[in-house]
Write an enzyme that holds these catalytic residues in place. Sequence first.
Site, PDB file in Angstrom:
ATOM      1  CG  MET A 328      -1.739   1.300   1.473  1.00  0.00           C
ATOM      2  SD  MET A 328      -2.797   1.556   0.037  1.00  0.00           S
ATOM      3  CE  MET A 328      -3.006   3.494   0.175  1.00  0.00           C
ATOM      4  CD  GLU A 329      -1.159   3.411  -3.257  1.00  0.00           C
ATOM      5  OE1 GLU A 329      -2.389   4.124  -3.741  1.00  0.00           O
ATOM      6  OE2 GLU A 329      -1.148   2.253  -3.184  1.00  0.00           O
ATOM      7  CG  ASN A 330      -0.177   3.685   3.583  1.00  0.00           C
ATOM      8  OD1 ASN A 330      -1.212   3.809   3.406  1.00  0.00           O
ATOM      9  ND2 ASN A 330       0.551   2.777   4.152  1.00  0.00           N
ATOM     10  CD  GLU A 363       2.473  -0.311  -3.487  1.00  0.00           C
ATOM     11  OE1 GLU A 363       1.864   0.860  -3.332  1.00  0.00           O
ATOM     12  OE2 GLU A 363       2.198  -1.451  -4.190  1.00  0.00           O
ATOM     13  CG  HIS A 366       0.587   4.009  -6.411  1.00  0.00           C
ATOM     14  ND1 HIS A 366      -0.322   4.361  -7.275  1.00  0.00           N
ATOM     15  CD2 HIS A 366       0.485   2.534  -6.054  1.00  0.00           C
ATOM     16  CE1 HIS A 366      -0.919   3.271  -7.443  1.00  0.00           C
ATOM     17  NE2 HIS A 366      -0.635   1.903  -6.997  1.00  0.00           N
ATOM     18  CD  GLU A 385      -3.746   0.517  -7.603  1.00  0.00           C
ATOM     19  OE1 GLU A 385      -2.479   0.360  -7.869  1.00  0.00           O
ATOM     20  OE2 GLU A 385      -3.913   0.961  -6.600  1.00  0.00           O
TER      21      GLU A 385
END
Length: 952
Positions: A328-330, A363, A366, A385
Amino acid sequence: MANSHRKLIFNIYIGFYCSAVIQICICSQFTSSSIDPFNKDRGAFPVATNGEIFPWRELRLPTMVIPLHYDLFVHPNLTSLDFVASEKIEVLVRGATQFIILHSKDLEIMNATLQSEEDLRYRKPGKKLTVLSYPAHEQIALLVPEKLMADLRYSVAIDFQAKLADGFEGFYKSTYRTLGGETRTIAVTDFEPTQARMAFPCFDEPLFKANFSIKIRRESRHVALSNMPKVKTIELEGGLLEDHFETTVKMSTYLVAYIVCDFNSVSGTASSGVKVSIHAAPDKWSQTHYALEASLKLLDFYENYFDIHYPLAKLDLVAIPDFESGAMENWGLVTCRETSLLFDPKTSSTSDKLWVTKVIAHEVAHQWFGNLVTMEWWNDIWLNEGFATYMELISVNVTYPELQFDEDFLNMCFEVIKRDSLNSSHPISNQAETSTQIKEMFDALSYEKGACILNMLKDFLSEEKFKKGIIHYLKKFSYRNAKNDDLWSSLSNDCLESDSASGGFCYSDSKTTSSTLAFLRENVEVKQMMATWTLQKGIPLVVVNREGRSLRLQQERFLNGVFKEDPGWGALQERYLWHIPVTYSTSFSNAIHRHILKSKTDTLDLPEKTSWVKFNVDSNGYYIVHYEGHGWDQLITLLNQNHTLLRPKDRISLIHDAFQLVSAGRLTLDKALDLTRYLQHETSIPALLKGLEYLELFYHIMERRNVSDVTENLKHYLLQYFKPAIDMQSWHDEGSVWDRRLRSALLKLACYLNHAPCIQKATELFSQWMESSGKLNIPTDVLKIVYSVGAQTTAGWNYLLEQYELSLSGAEKNKILYALSTSKHQEKLMKLIELGMEGKVIKTQDLAALLHAIARNPKGQQLAWNFVKENWIHLLKKFELGSFPIRMIISGTTSHFSSKDELQEVKLFFESLKAQGSHLEIFQIVLETISKNIKWLEKNLPTLRNWLLISI
């Protein structure tokens, strides 16, 4: 994701605290009416949990109030497994209203107050707010005592608490075991797409971007991580510490992240001065070094490629022991599965290395596509995506050319074609409103098809002009939201600015052949062309009929499992039309000819006589090609006589297209199989593996259906045909990436088919490994093979299960779990499922993959399917409806079925789920896939049987 601190960015955003600037820069993106509808028709509104009328009835939040800044405090207790928290949200009111609607799920709201700007100025206490809850929409309403006035700011303060979630969403607990056997707990967030509301009340939609100031309270034995660097740590009474983090850049709620853990890290500095750190459980710290190397390389690449610095001072990547997706690219705090980030040279194969590299590339990309520029709504998630997946190809090819990623990308496009060629497909830009629908958008079409059509567009425009266009897009929409049309406009505008002679349209640079000049005169607009690829589902079939120097082209919708003679075929073709940038080469020259096919039929004139023509050069186009008349015969003859006259990717695409056309009833199976005969002379390993893939697939189909004569003959053919290649393989890690992947594929097949030399060598290595108490280093290319052979004895299976529990390598655990799932004993397979459901030895995150693997085992296919039917309610307690694991479990245990009885059984099960309120897109996908399998067998089994009798 990527990360580069530049003070300039922060200076720009100081201006956002000016109301006038906010009205222009923020509010302009909110186009919904600001009229309060509540006073119009109160009877049409839902009822809150306390019996009062809830003042909002839409799934989407109103835009009368928008957030500017969140001040969030969180204190998780890793002993009692809960957290207390508070927040202050600075909001701007755009239209007078008597309520504020926020998202909130499973949070206990303790108190809520409101302060106006005047209250804050004179330090007046906040006015208490009435809180109404409407769980069906995951919303709360804050009712204000006095109407909020337009164009004013207010501060909303909320105190709340909740349990740390049990699953993988929101603010949840994760556990790991130390080498000493101690179980430790960490707290981690995962908010995409709609789970920030499980951690704090918020405006949980991508359009509501804001700044976040985060404080986390923790024990001294833990560390806290968040999106931004830590500013300071305050010591509190009782030995507690409170970490304060810098205020974030403006971003969507789903990108907020924080973790409380006891991990160790390794750090480095990128060329731009960004500190990059990889965090993992202390016992796995030694597996973090490759990820650091790759992250630094990829961050440098993206900053140079996009010509935009990442605005944070640090980038953390964290290996989470329990994680539902790959990563997940937080922003500034990327979270990953351990297998997506950690690399152990002793147990990680070359494929594992490619996977880790791809995940990091995805990631880091992103950081720009998704974080810096975010889609307006989830219907356009492919903008995030699809681009991140496409950028994997661009970045890995430059930073790690030795991984030879090109052919992997091609195979990814082939995989998504299987999904997109079903009638149950959907446009990549698609309606999604409910949380379940939004989760379903995170599928192969958004990721892989999105990437494949972007690659096609790049080939159409040229790499240079495509790159200029996306940089224009990123700079124009930085810290903002965008939609489909904004991207196409940016690409067109780049042409307008740099290529005014072309009338505002870009075209690929090509050699100045007459066909290229004709192509340059086409004047096809990017937006108009790409709308045909993003707003309609499916994939086109280009039918080529050559008569002398004339090429007659026809386009139609390609449908897997639907034949032209079927009654419904015509209706499924209606209203489908693509603007297809076709390319082709001929025997006359190596030149790439280009043409835009934007009508149902068209005719091209070849300038010279040619013995063959091949369309879709290098498979850059997202379409399948069928050669009518003698077209396929000419290409098969060419492959047999001198296959090197065609590019390697063109040979791969011919194999792929031929077998896809068999599934659509456009080519006979024996013709496609004849095409593979040249493979004994093939010099391109990816092409050889593509042919092997289809032959192996047919073997597994026959084995599962228990068609014994064809199974035996196909086994004999495979071992006979590929024996020279199998015999050449060593049992060592050596050679190029593709040499090593060929070794893994051939030896895996040979051992699966009980080829005596393979079984003997694998058994020997497994025995040595057991005798060394698991300390012998087996070559990683053959590790899964050796474990699989060893798992066929009771002693070997039991020992592998013991080693699974002890192993610190996620890559090794994956290989062991696969090997355990190949057992022929159903009681052993059932034990694995039970351990997966329990979630201790086999983590719950691996349950979906385990069920999928067991279902692929002929001895386990019915076992896995029965388990899913009987335990559906229990599975939904572990995974959210619509989540990737649930979709994988459904598809993985059913989509290989190929009989009418199985189809009926699955259909009845899905109908019972629909009656209970569960309806998923995957249901229709599975039913269509099983129907396709049935039809394929009915049509092709006699042909396959006869072809094998002739061939062996």
